[in-house]
Scaffold this motif. Sequence first.
Motif, short mmCIF file in Angstrom:
data_model
loop_
_atom_site.label_atom_id
_atom_site.label_comp_id
_atom_site.label_asym_id
_atom_site.label_seq_id
_atom_site.Cartn_x
_atom_site.Cartn_y
_atom_site.Cartn_z
N VAL A 156 0.87 -1.18 0.00
CA VAL A 156 0.00 0.00 0.00
C VAL A 156 0.90 1.23 0.00
O VAL A 156 1.71 1.42 0.91
CB VAL A 156 -0.93 0.00 1.23
CG1 VAL A 156 -1.79 1.26 1.24
CG2 VAL A 156 -1.81 -1.24 1.23
N TYR A 157 0.76 2.05 -1.03
CA TYR A 157 1.68 3.18 -1.28
C TYR A 157 0.89 4.48 -1.23
O TYR A 157 -0.17 4.59 -1.85
CB TYR A 157 2.32 3.00 -2.65
CG TYR A 157 3.43 3.96 -2.99
CD1 TYR A 157 4.74 3.52 -3.08
CD2 TYR A 157 3.18 5.30 -3.25
CE1 TYR A 157 5.78 4.39 -3.41
CE2 TYR A 157 4.21 6.18 -3.57
CZ TYR A 157 5.51 5.72 -3.65
OH TYR A 157 6.53 6.58 -3.96
N GLY A 158 1.40 5.47 -0.50
CA GLY A 158 0.68 6.74 -0.43
C GLY A 158 1.60 7.91 -0.18
O GLY A 158 2.75 7.75 0.23
N ASP A 165 -3.79 13.55 3.55
CA ASP A 165 -4.65 12.74 2.69
C ASP A 165 -3.97 11.41 2.35
O ASP A 165 -4.60 10.35 2.37
CB ASP A 165 -4.97 13.52 1.41
CG ASP A 165 -6.18 12.99 0.66
OD1 ASP A 165 -6.90 12.13 1.23
OD2 ASP A 165 -6.42 13.43 -0.48
N GLY A 166 -2.67 11.45 2.07
CA GLY A 166 -1.96 10.24 1.73
C GLY A 166 -1.79 9.29 2.90
O GLY A 166 -2.03 8.08 2.77
N THR A 167 -1.40 9.81 4.05
CA THR A 167 -1.15 8.93 5.19
C THR A 167 -2.45 8.35 5.76
O THR A 167 -2.47 7.19 6.19
CB THR A 167 -0.37 9.66 6.30
OG1 THR A 167 -1.03 10.89 6.62
CG2 THR A 167 1.05 9.97 5.84
N THR A 168 -3.53 9.13 5.76
CA THR A 168 -4.81 8.56 6.21
C THR A 168 -5.29 7.49 5.22
O THR A 168 -5.86 6.47 5.63
CB THR A 168 -5.88 9.65 6.35
OG1 THR A 168 -5.97 10.41 5.13
CG2 THR A 168 -5.58 10.57 7.50
N SER A 169 -5.05 7.71 3.93
CA SER A 169 -5.43 6.72 2.92
C SER A 169 -4.69 5.41 3.15
O SER A 169 -5.28 4.32 3.09
CB SER A 169 -5.10 7.24 1.51
OG SER A 169 -5.79 8.41 1.20
N TYR A 173 3.18 -1.21 4.03
CA TYR A 173 2.93 0.12 3.46
C TYR A 173 4.23 0.85 3.20
O TYR A 173 5.27 0.57 3.81
CB TYR A 173 2.00 0.94 4.34
CG TYR A 173 2.43 1.13 5.77
CD1 TYR A 173 3.28 2.16 6.14
CD2 TYR A 173 1.96 0.26 6.75
CE1 TYR A 173 3.65 2.33 7.46
CE2 TYR A 173 2.33 0.42 8.08
CZ TYR A 173 3.18 1.46 8.42
OH TYR A 173 3.56 1.62 9.73
N TYR A 174 4.14 1.81 2.29
CA TYR A 174 5.32 2.56 1.85
C TYR A 174 4.93 4.01 1.65
O TYR A 174 4.00 4.32 0.91
CB TYR A 174 5.84 1.98 0.54
CG TYR A 174 7.17 2.54 0.08
CD1 TYR A 174 8.35 1.85 0.34
CD2 TYR A 174 7.24 3.75 -0.62
CE1 TYR A 174 9.57 2.35 -0.09
CE2 TYR A 174 8.45 4.26 -1.04
CZ TYR A 174 9.62 3.55 -0.77
OH TYR A 174 10.83 4.05 -1.20
N ILE A 175 5.64 4.90 2.34
CA ILE A 175 5.48 6.34 2.16
C ILE A 175 6.80 6.87 1.60
O ILE A 175 7.86 6.63 2.20
CB ILE A 175 5.17 7.06 3.49
CG1 ILE A 175 3.92 6.46 4.15
CG2 ILE A 175 5.02 8.56 3.28
CD1 ILE A 175 2.63 6.75 3.42
N PRO A 176 6.80 7.58 0.48
CA PRO A 176 8.07 8.07 -0.07
C PRO A 176 8.70 9.11 0.84
O PRO A 176 8.01 9.85 1.54
CB PRO A 176 7.65 8.69 -1.41
CG PRO A 176 6.21 9.05 -1.23
CD PRO A 176 5.64 7.99 -0.33
N ALA A 209 4.99 14.96 10.68
CA ALA A 209 5.82 13.76 10.55
C ALA A 209 6.55 13.76 9.21
O ALA A 209 7.77 13.61 9.14
CB ALA A 209 4.96 12.51 10.71
N GLY A 210 5.79 13.93 8.12
CA GLY A 210 6.41 13.93 6.80
C GLY A 210 7.24 15.17 6.52
O GLY A 210 8.19 15.12 5.74
#
Length: 585
Positions: A98-100, A105-109, A126-129, A303-304
Amino acid sequence: MATLSDAGNIDYRSQTETRWTFKTPPDQASSENLAAALGVSPSIAGLLVQRGITSFEEARLFFRPQWEHLHDPFLMKDMETAVTRIQEALNAGERILVYGDYDVDGTTSVALMTTFLRARDAEVAYYIPDRYKEGYGLSMSGIDFAEDNGFTLIIALDCGIKALEQSAYASAKAIDLIICDHHRPGPELPLADAILNPKREDCKYPYKELCGCGVGFKLIQALQRHMGLPETLLYPYLDLVAVAIGADIVPITGENRILAKLGLEVVNNNPRPGIAALLDDQRAGNLGISDLVFRIAPRINAAGRMEHGELAVDLLIEANPNRARQLAQGIEQLNTERREADGRITDEALAQIQATGAREHTTTVVFNPDWHKGVIGIVASRLMETYYRPTLVFTKSGDKLAASARSVRGFDIYQALEQCSDYLEQFGGHTYAAGLTLHPDQYEGFKAHFETVVSRSISPELLHPEVQIDAVLPLEAISPKLLRILDQFAPFGPGNPRPVFFTAGLRDTGYAQTVGADGNHLKFQVTTESGQPRYGAIGFGQGEALPIVRGAVPFELAYSLEENRWNGRSEIQLKVKGIRNTPAT
């Protein structure tokens, strides 16, 4: 891309004159008919008519949005294909990534999709860039991670609609891709098994303004139906959707209004441990969208911005309340660092504008290679609020320059950037918020062309902040009953703002004073020429209007109504949007 959620706590007062505009009065016959049907006053009915509500059934849906009013998720283009592919992966025990994106919006998704799939015993991670190493959206590094770790399906959320090279790269590695996005597609769609995006020209989904988390929710709703699971199983996910709706500044209309309303019920009554920890367990059962925007979203974003978006996902999927509180404390520290950084950089940007005379332009474009990439979006919002111009804040990002863009109400900055695309490496976003990258040698040319594009296309009045007034309201008409009815218009936000009223001929009762550390805010009490009634008023960022309020000439207010609770007492308060002298007749 969040904007309002990044507004922060520092007040930078606008240096441009505010214009007051009155909305078109509602049709009298429609207002009277609706008033009779609902048993409300014509003034309340008029506010509804202004929002496009003219029948009893439309009013019922507006005031009582229900789960059954949500659209069939299978009306979205490629939904059947997406559900079938995910079910195949579940049946075969495939590894799903799961990538967001790294914003709210991305992290909640990602939190939403990850927890749903894990509850179905899926092999999922999951993967967050990384904001600084990979940038926004689907990355080659993320696809390499998927290949190296045996993932055969990527579900990309809140990103991917313009990932042409990346999608082809994934396909070449035999990794299937499902894209769930809500950003505007380009002329060519990426290569993917399914592309869920209501803004696709060939998608007939009835509601086009879902956020990324909203699109993700429609996917798990479709999976729930396909699997024959009860609808109630999805209710706990709605707190994530409500936070995303608020943070991403999508319209609070149609399906978003239903999801926001239901999601706020979850936030107020039974939020997930991560959200409860961000609220410090202080809910009181009456939080609204603005509370999500200003209390939760900046912390998730921090965080991001300051470290890594995966920290936000870790918090949002955590089931243990004690562990959630520990994670929230770490994010709160990052948010403190974020506030310090954006305050300092905003001051530096304001000084740069003053020194270069940039405030005389139609646009505001500033650059410093040392500015923190994680907070330039917040700084852009502050500069836009101060000078009220389409704004870009640039910093260095690797061997390129990266910028966050913010726009004034009524001007589509995404379209303006499209006209500058020859200068850009990459760009994406919405009407009022966007991001872009370019090579350093293109900066001066882009800056000049952007100024030309905007100056030729923007209407002069859009360069002044606007207060939109719904109706004229005598002070005598204010009552607890009126406030109770207005509160039922919530949740408020874009497309459904809190009603703003206009009253003339007001005077201060003698208690006017500036408040706040810098005297930026104004607190006073208003009354009519007769001395009755009297209501307290607060004007944030209105401290400079103290002479008007204290003057001998009656003044006019634009304001909304709210409940003010203090020391166990509750009273009606006017939240001031604008103050000016009543013109002499």
